[in-house]
Design an enzyme around this catalytic site. Sequence first.
Site, PDB file in Angstrom:
ATOM      1  N   LYS A  34      -3.449   5.514  13.825  1.00  0.00           N
ATOM      2  CA  LYS A  34      -3.697   4.895  14.999  1.00  0.00           C
ATOM      3  C   LYS A  34      -3.437   5.831  16.060  1.00  0.00           C
ATOM      4  O   LYS A  34      -4.165   5.764  17.184  1.00  0.00           O
ATOM      5  CB  LYS A  34      -2.657   3.670  15.042  1.00  0.00           C
ATOM      6  CG  LYS A  34      -3.114   2.510  14.291  1.00  0.00           C
ATOM      7  CD  LYS A  34      -2.120   1.309  14.768  1.00  0.00           C
ATOM      8  CE  LYS A  34      -2.501   0.219  13.929  1.00  0.00           C
ATOM      9  NZ  LYS A  34      -1.879  -1.176  14.191  1.00  0.00           N
ATOM     10  N   LYS A  64     -10.828   1.651   4.444  1.00  0.00           N
ATOM     11  CA  LYS A  64     -10.330   0.041   4.335  1.00  0.00           C
ATOM     12  C   LYS A  64     -11.149  -0.829   5.238  1.00  0.00           C
ATOM     13  O   LYS A  64     -11.472  -0.492   6.515  1.00  0.00           O
ATOM     14  CB  LYS A  64      -8.880   0.264   4.823  1.00  0.00           C
ATOM     15  CG  LYS A  64      -7.989  -1.206   5.017  1.00  0.00           C
ATOM     16  CD  LYS A  64      -6.679  -1.058   5.523  1.00  0.00           C
ATOM     17  CE  LYS A  64      -6.722  -0.941   6.980  1.00  0.00           C
ATOM     18  NZ  LYS A  64      -5.175  -1.194   7.509  1.00  0.00           N
ATOM     19  N   LYS A 116     -10.500  -4.836  11.248  1.00  0.00           N
ATOM     20  CA  LYS A 116     -11.134  -5.573  12.320  1.00  0.00           C
ATOM     21  C   LYS A 116     -11.450  -4.456  13.365  1.00  0.00           C
ATOM     22  O   LYS A 116     -12.194  -4.815  14.385  1.00  0.00           O
ATOM     23  CB  LYS A 116     -10.498  -6.650  12.735  1.00  0.00           C
ATOM     24  CG  LYS A 116      -8.994  -6.666  12.721  1.00  0.00           C
ATOM     25  CD  LYS A 116      -8.166  -7.901  12.914  1.00  0.00           C
ATOM     26  CE  LYS A 116      -6.884  -7.676  12.201  1.00  0.00           C
ATOM     27  NZ  LYS A 116      -6.002  -8.959  11.954  1.00  0.00           N
TER      28      LYS A 116
HETATM   29  P1  TYM Z   1      -2.050  -6.376   9.294  1.00  0.00           P
HETATM   30  O1  TYM Z   1      -1.749  -7.456  10.490  1.00  0.00           O
HETATM   31  O2  TYM Z   1      -2.764  -5.367   9.510  1.00  0.00           O
HETATM   32  O3  TYM Z   1      -2.410  -7.026   7.913  1.00  0.00           O
HETATM   33  C1  TYM Z   1      -2.221  -8.402   7.396  1.00  0.00           C
HETATM   34  C2  TYM Z   1      -2.099  -8.384   5.862  1.00  0.00           C
HETATM   35  O4  TYM Z   1      -3.347  -8.034   5.599  1.00  0.00           O
HETATM   36  C3  TYM Z   1      -3.328  -6.986   4.511  1.00  0.00           C
HETATM   37  N1  TYM Z   1      -4.512  -6.123   4.679  1.00  0.00           N
HETATM   38  C4  TYM Z   1      -5.481  -6.056   3.569  1.00  0.00           C
HETATM   39  N2  TYM Z   1      -5.473  -5.985   2.386  1.00  0.00           N
HETATM   40  C5  TYM Z   1      -6.457  -5.645   1.452  1.00  0.00           C
HETATM   41  N3  TYM Z   1      -7.465  -5.110   2.141  1.00  0.00           N
HETATM   42  C6  TYM Z   1      -7.694  -4.823   3.403  1.00  0.00           C
HETATM   43  N4  TYM Z   1      -8.880  -4.012   3.739  1.00  0.00           N
HETATM   44  C7  TYM Z   1      -6.694  -5.100   4.124  1.00  0.00           C
HETATM   45  N5  TYM Z   1      -6.458  -5.250   5.554  1.00  0.00           N
HETATM   46  C8  TYM Z   1      -5.238  -5.664   5.890  1.00  0.00           C
HETATM   47  C9  TYM Z   1      -2.149  -5.837   5.025  1.00  0.00           C
HETATM   48  O5  TYM Z   1      -1.816  -5.269   3.843  1.00  0.00           O
HETATM   49  C10 TYM Z   1      -1.041  -7.206   5.498  1.00  0.00           C
HETATM   50  O6  TYM Z   1      -0.455  -7.543   4.128  1.00  0.00           O
HETATM   51  N6  TYM Z   1       2.449  -4.446   9.765  1.00  0.00           N
HETATM   52  C11 TYM Z   1       1.793  -5.536   9.143  1.00  0.00           C
HETATM   53  C12 TYM Z   1       2.343  -6.959   9.696  1.00  0.00           C
HETATM   54  C13 TYM Z   1       3.548  -7.148   9.792  1.00  0.00           C
HETATM   55  C14 TYM Z   1       4.350  -7.318   8.482  1.00  0.00           C
HETATM   56  C15 TYM Z   1       5.777  -7.350   8.862  1.00  0.00           C
HETATM   57  C16 TYM Z   1       3.990  -7.262   7.067  1.00  0.00           C
HETATM   58  C17 TYM Z   1       4.504  -7.014  10.688  1.00  0.00           C
HETATM   59  N7  TYM Z   1       5.750  -7.251  10.102  1.00  0.00           N
HETATM   60  C18 TYM Z   1       6.896  -7.684   7.771  1.00  0.00           C
HETATM   61  C19 TYM Z   1       5.002  -7.586   6.183  1.00  0.00           C
HETATM   62  C20 TYM Z   1       6.283  -7.733   6.393  1.00  0.00           C
HETATM   63  C21 TYM Z   1       0.213  -5.412   9.525  1.00  0.00           C
HETATM   64  O7  TYM Z   1      -0.277  -4.769  10.483  1.00  0.00           O
HETATM   65  O8  TYM Z   1      -0.590  -6.258   8.878  1.00  0.00           O
END
Ligand code: TYM
Length: 331
Positions: free
Chosen positions: A114, A196, A199
Amino acid sequence: MEDKKLVFSAIQPTGTFTLGNYIGAVRNWSPLQDEYNCLYCVADMHAITVKQDPTKLRQNSLAAYALLIACGIDPKKSILFIQSHVPTHALLNWVLCCNTQFGELSRMTQFKDKSQRHPDDINAGLFTYPSLMAADILAYNADFVPVGVDQKQHLELTRDIAQRFNQRYGDFFTLPEPLIFEVGAKIMSLQDPTKKMSKSDENPNACILILDDKDTIIRKFKRAVTDSEAVVAYREGKDGINNLMSIYSAVTGKDYASIESEFAGKGYGDFKLAVGEAVADNLAPIRTEFDRLMADKAYLKELYTEGAQKAFRISNKIVSKVYHKVGFVDR
Ligand code: TYM
């Protein structure tokens, strides 16, 4: 709360969810609701680590909340809330920041990615993002955290922070375990299957959004990058086809061997169409339910207000104990 193990997970409200978010994480959340006490949250505080338009962020957070319900999270079974409504996360974050090392945060691949993508805004929040994520989880002493593979490193750091705290102040935090489901743990971009699906990809064809309509979904799959071999088989070096196979397997429940025989002798065109149709059919009920929920904002408000109150009650007990342990004067 019943005496069951506790599950916590969250998603950032930066636009609608991708097929990666759905397959890798969110669709696995609802089946956990009967066996565990589940807390799920819209991580709006994490979202502002990159610049957001305030009006859009508010809309996206509400939409994310409704989408989670449309994806099967039942606010009567789980505690479903918006992160910024529950101040204990930020309160715990400070203590955890003081137990997280600069070196640890510097090694996080998401921070490196990022900061490369937003070189004009490498802010302190982006750097300490994993401490806030650890606070989300540890504020409830969660046992399990269902996530996609890309969050594994953050989970490992959460465990390290918890362990360090326990060593310093006496055993207190549960060390949370990631729950990573094998099929679809990392859905790749349709345009560059070594990256990956995300969005933030500039090419709209790279990414399926779960609110895309059927024609759009099929069109994006038809344009997916594959190889020139024209054999539907899961093999090293066939990143594009492997990705489509894992998507197809995730939405149909078929294993790779049966997918291979289903498409033996057929071309990629047939396969891509089948994947597109299966995905579109899988997502169609979510769109319908989402539209229904978004038409009743008062109901959504009732739900997220109640969710935040419940989440606060649980986390406040834990965070108050943490504040005592580190030596703050009791209020
Ligand atoms: P975020 O918002 O980027 O994504 C949410 C969830 O989707 C999964 N994910 C994917 N899984 C498979 N293939 C992909 N291409 C893909 N893109 C995203 C992510 O692994 C995630 O599980 N930091 C976290 C949000 C968060 C969080 C937390 C998660 C904040 N606090 C506490 C768990 C526990 C995030 O940015 O996810």
